[in-house]
Design an enzyme around this catalytic site. Structure first.
Site: not given
Ligand code: GLN
Length: 476
Positions: A83, A158, A182
């Site tokens: 990532k 994400s 994420s």
């Molecule tokens: N979807 C969640 C958010 O937008 C989780 C994001 C993440 O785990 N980085 O905060």
């Protein structure tokens, strides 16, 4: 034999060990798949130019180790995707933001250092929601990633690029980060295993921070065994991260299992799509058939989790992202004076979702509202953590669907609040610090396409072995 890029890590490791294939063969198979599909799916932001050289070095190392009679690490020569918020020395790392578009990492994240020691091959850096803020990879400054199983849909986020890279067989496994789901949510949307370790189990040194009390790096892979192998390679206390801990810190129960799985049915009464719920019931039945007792449990504060997350996370975001001021890192836009430099750089560098969260976080931390929002969220966090601890003394794991629905269409959730609801079951483990895994639990049909959904299991702090054991039962 299937194509080499379609092997699991465990299968590829066995073939490498037996001398049936080389790391260069594997790397070539992955690069060919990337070449074929990346333009359409927008999964890799960059494919590294030395992949074959890395693989060649892995093959040479295996030869040398074998001539010394040494056992090679199972990840030696395994091609992975990383990532774009995890630092690899000398490589660009942008967090999919204009702010860091041309930023080059000056050191290796500890997780990368450990993977390099094992001899893994890094294929490139994967697309993500900007600074990991999102659940669909649509918030990337470099365009959305498409789900390889249905390109009209998102791969989740994400860590959407890291999930899609594995689902599209461009990489055998990948690393993502998980602040509120994420890793697990994109794993569920792409039919993969995704694992968020206990907070502190994996060093955060060299991750671009989102919410420091919530962030953990972890694996995405085709099988639980692959995720376990990656996790065991990257875990461990690290002098560079004072919040990292070793296993002795946890008195939490590990194996053997008592074979009891808790199900908080009060959380599943509304909001979960009916066929997702049906798949969930089927995988619970499967566990029952294997001798697990299903226990009705109550987590009275769990309905607050999403609200708690959307106070604590933006608070930490606002403070972590203060460092991007146009002076120290990345994009710099000259203004009339120093303040104007800050304002212009941040306005040009950050996308709308990042700005929204910085504003929200600054607000909840402001003197007049600190007690009303941030203080209350912290109190609720403690309560939730206590409730999880109590329940997890009675059962091995807590089961819920990972997400209330399968992968959504690109552009489907244009209002941020409806997007935030995708995280309803995943944010809790970040708030409480517990380890959690998402394992595929079957397919549901949308518009004539079969789409995967996942079951999430959460265990006591430090009890990741329990998750791997039950996860393998679900998978079987
Ligand atoms: N979807 C969640 C958010 O937008 C989780 C994001 C993440 O785990 N980085 O905060």
């Amino acid at each position: 034999m299937s194509n080499l890029n379609e092997l699991s890590i465990t299968e590829a490791a066995a073939k490498l060990k037996a001398g049936e294939i080389t790391a260069v063969d594997l790397a070539r198979a992955c690069l060919a798949e990337i070449e074929k599909k990346n333009k359409d799916l927008n999964i890799f932001l960059e494919v590294f130019d030395d992949v074959i050289a890395q693989a060649g070095a892995a093959d040479a190392r295996r030869k040398a180790e074998s001539s010394e009679g040494k056992e090679s690490h199972p990840l030696l020569g395994i091609p992975l995707a990383i990532k774009d918020n995890i630092l690899i020395e000398g490589r660009k790392v942008s967090a999919a933001s204009k702010m860091l578009e041309n930023y080059t990492a000056t050191y290796d994240a500890t997780v990368i250092k450990k993977l390099k020691e094992a001899g893994a091959v890094f294929l490139g850096r994967t697309n993500m929601d900007e600074f990991a803020m999102g659940g669909s990879t649509e918030n990337s400054a470099f365009g959305p990633t498409k789900n390889p199983l249905d390109p009209s849909r998102v791969p989740g986020g994400s860590s959407g690029g890291s999930a899609a890279a594995v689902a599209a067989h461009m990489a055998l496994g990948s690393l993502g980060t998980d602040t509120g789901g994420s890793i697990r949510e994109p794993a569920a949307f792409c039919g993969l295993v995704g694992f968020k370790p206990t907070y502190g189990k994996v060093s955060r040194s060299g991750l671009i921070a989102m919410g420091s009390s919530l962030d953990q790096a972890g694996p995405l892979a085709h099988t639980v065994a692959d995720a376990e192998l990656l996790f065991n390679t990257i875990k461990g206390k690290d002098a560079l991260d004072s919040t990292s801990l070793d296993q002795s810190q946890w008195q939490g129960r590990t194996l053997p299992l008592q074979k009891r799985v808790g199900v908080p049915r009060h959380l599943l009464k509304e909001g979960v799509e009916s066929d997702v719920l049906q798949k969930f019931e089927e995988s619970l039945k499967q566990l029952q058939a294997k001798g697990y007792e299903l226990v009705d449990i109550e987590l009275p504060s769990a309905p607050l989790a999403l609200s708690v997350y959307y106070v604590i996370m933006p608070a930490e975001v606002s403070s972590n992202l203060a460092r991007f001021d146009g002076v120290r890192y990345g994009l710099s836009v000259k203004g009339e004076n120093l303040f104007d430099d800050y304002a212009k750089s941040r306005a040009a560098g950050f996308g709308p979702e990042v700005r929204r969260r910085i504003m929200l976080g600054t607000y909840v931390l402001s003197a007049g509202y600190y007690d009303a929002y941030y203080g209350k969220a912290l109190a609720a966090r403690d309560k939730l953590t206590e409730e999880f601890k109590k329940v997890l003394a009675e059962v091995d794991a807590i089961a819920v669907p990972t997400t209330p629905c399968p992968a959504i269409k690109i552009g489907e959730k244009s209002d941020p609040l409806s997007m935030y609801l995708l995280d309803i079951f995943t944010v809790t483990a970040n708030i409480t610090g517990n380890p959690a895994i998402s394992v595929p639990m079957g397919m549901v049909e949308r518009e004539g396409v079969q789409l995967p959904v996942g079951i999430q299991l959460t265990a006591a702090h430090g009890a990741e072995d329990i998750l791997f054991t039950i996860g393998k039962e679900v998978e079987a």
